[in-house]
Design an enzyme around this catalytic site. Sequence first.
Site, mmCIF file in Angstrom:
data_model
loop_
_atom_site.group_PDB
_atom_site.id
_atom_site.type_symbol
_atom_site.label_atom_id
_atom_site.label_comp_id
_atom_site.label_asym_id
_atom_site.label_seq_id
_atom_site.Cartn_x
_atom_site.Cartn_y
_atom_site.Cartn_z
ATOM 1 C CB CYS A 1 -0.933 0.094 1.193
ATOM 2 S SG CYS A 1 -2.077 -1.271 1.296
ATOM 3 N NE ARG B 1 4.621 1.555 -0.169
ATOM 4 C CZ ARG B 1 5.622 1.105 0.561
ATOM 5 N NH1 ARG B 1 6.842 1.186 0.115
ATOM 6 N NH2 ARG B 1 5.401 0.577 1.741
ATOM 7 C CD1 TRP C 1 -0.854 -6.045 -3.652
ATOM 8 C CD2 TRP C 1 -0.980 -6.804 -1.563
ATOM 9 N NE1 TRP C 1 -0.593 -7.392 -3.684
ATOM 10 C CE2 TRP C 1 -0.665 -7.880 -2.421
ATOM 11 C CE3 TRP C 1 -1.123 -7.067 -0.196
ATOM 12 C CZ2 TRP C 1 -0.480 -9.192 -1.962
ATOM 13 C CZ3 TRP C 1 -0.948 -8.362 0.258
ATOM 14 C CH2 TRP C 1 -0.622 -9.403 -0.619
ATOM 15 C CG ASN D 1 1.800 0.248 4.315
ATOM 16 O OD1 ASN D 1 2.955 0.604 4.262
ATOM 17 N ND2 ASN D 1 1.458 -0.975 4.009
ATOM 18 N N GLY D 2 -0.333 -1.701 6.379
ATOM 19 C CA GLY D 2 0.073 -2.654 7.412
ATOM 20 C C GLY D 2 -1.104 -3.511 7.819
ATOM 21 C CD GLU E 1 15.194 -13.706 -9.286
ATOM 22 O OE1 GLU E 1 14.509 -14.124 -8.340
ATOM 23 O OE2 GLU E 1 14.950 -12.632 -9.864
ATOM 24 C CE LYS F 1 12.309 -10.883 -11.525
ATOM 25 N NZ LYS F 1 12.866 -11.074 -10.265
ATOM 26 C CD GLU G 1 8.459 -11.224 -9.636
ATOM 27 O OE1 GLU G 1 8.360 -10.509 -8.640
ATOM 28 O OE2 GLU G 1 9.519 -11.297 -10.301
ATOM 29 C CG HIS H 1 16.287 -37.681 -7.805
ATOM 30 N ND1 HIS H 1 16.558 -39.015 -7.577
ATOM 31 C CD2 HIS H 1 17.484 -37.068 -7.924
ATOM 32 C CE1 HIS H 1 17.870 -39.190 -7.537
ATOM 33 N NE2 HIS H 1 18.461 -38.014 -7.756
ATOM 34 C CE LYS I 1 10.895 -3.008 -6.444
ATOM 35 N NZ LYS I 1 11.570 -4.132 -7.133
#
Length: 592
Positions: free
Chosen positions: A2, A28, A75, A101-102, A470, A474, A477, A493, A587
Amino acid sequence: MCGIFAYYGPKTNAGKILVQGLKSLEYRGYDSWGIACKNDSDIAIYKRTGKIGDITSLPKEICGQTTIAIGHSRWATHGGVTRENAHPHSTEDNEVVLIHNGIFENYLEVKKQLIKREHKFKSETDTEVIAHLIQENLDKEGLEESVRKAILKIEGRYAIVVICKKENKIIAARRGSPLIVGVGKNKEFYIASDIPAFLKYTNKVMYLDNNQMVVLSDAKAKFYELTNKKEIKKRIVEITWNPESAEKGEYSHFMIKEIMEQKETLYRVLNQDDKIIKRAAGMINKAVGTYFIGCGTAGKVCLTGEYIFSEIAHKHINSTFGSEFPAHHHFITNKTLIVGVSQSGETADTLEAIEIAKEKKAKVLSIVNVETSSMAQMSNMVVPTKCGPEKAVASTKVTTAQLGVITLLAYACAGRLNDGKTLLLETAGKINDMLNPRYEEHISKLAQKLQNFESMYIIGRGSNYPMALESAIKLQEVSYIHAEGFAGGELKHGPIALIQKGTPCIVLCANDENKKAILSNAMEVKARGGYIIGVSPINEDVFDYWIRVPDVSTASPIVNIIPVQILAYKLALLRKNNPDMPRNLAKSVTVK
Ligand code: G6P
């Protein structure tokens, strides 16, 4: 998550200032947004779902004569993405209006008590409960004291900004989530979750620390401790980011701009004072047990750090995600070193891990991009990644800068800092040469081939195994294609059962001791019909499509991830996704 942005000052177009500033905080959270503007005796609230709209479509009371305003980009955590759940939230009569925010962890308990006292709620959010809590004391104690008392009842991490009808002031407070006060000309003030929101107007800031509140009134900003109301004097700090660095410039998206900035970010890592690297390496060498902790991409960098340290410094490092660290705290002592790795320095899970370690008196070193972040403030020492603002949700330039810092630290721990610097200098030059339009075009062609696949796999060995993980992040996302990374040796395996005719498999292949083995793994995939995309300094027979990367020995994770970043970006465009604002993500993840 947020974004919070508030304005207090002589300008009469506060509503417009907020809408523009909020756009730079959309990274955010971008589910919904809203602003509230205070007029003489009333507060007008405007909220919408979706991305931040156009200023020209705003109603008069929001665009008009307002000198006090608060705004929010959301968010969702508590309650779905609806106009009712968007911020600002208010009491029934808009007497108290606030943004948050939180997470207010004990809100349900408090809400039940408020309902018994006949408070009525319009949304499903935890935020609205705070507005009601504040209102209970407002008439008797005024806004400042009511905010302070309400906040002391909140458990969890938060940043809030509050206004009310009867008083011409803004009150903000924080614990855990970030808030920065921008000091403009002519006694004007900005309060924001991040600096780019007001960078256009001022580069002078004052930091609100945890458990503090700021009161903007009578053309002044006064800071207090939340617990005892003691006034605190704050220093004005000038920040060096220029407004352009927080803008897209000639690029169509922040993601590609930030990928291209990797032409110079390693140089910035190298430009650190050697003393900083040596001191940090000294902390690692002295510690009895070192934990690298990060989340998301930073978590993958931490795992890469285990390999880099093993290879270069012959040192055992533990790494884990912030969210998993609480299960490891039994091992922590006052001799342990925690190395927090984070772009924002505000990721709640990483911060909480550091708090746990600090309770056990462990030392904290942080590798952060935002040098003024909560994580930096909690650390005994900071090594900055010096990349300037990173705004695309998918981390790119900071990832490779973090790998650069870790590589330097490993060389410094081994007493070979100069060798590390020589290697990174050479790598930086080769990245500069690599990132040219022809290279981008070659990867665009691959993206065209891959755009309609439902799944793809990435394999690597050694320090390129975490880079395979990673790479998968990418691709997931921004392309929304199912992507998974595996250690090459683990394919047989289980994962190899997923390979069918034409399944794309990216092979991260460095010119190192793992080369033969990873190429054998590539052969195993090819034998089952897989389409092999080699990211490698040399074009090997097994590759169906080759993406050349420079041969940079132990710095191979740094160069190998870059073409995958470009591929993810190109796939996002072809699949009509917004690479800067992928669905469901944000983000800066300031909730647990
Ligand atoms: C989010 C971002 C990722 C980032 C992670 C950790 O998930 O989308 O790009 O890697 O948070 O963030 P940090 O700021 O701690 O590096």
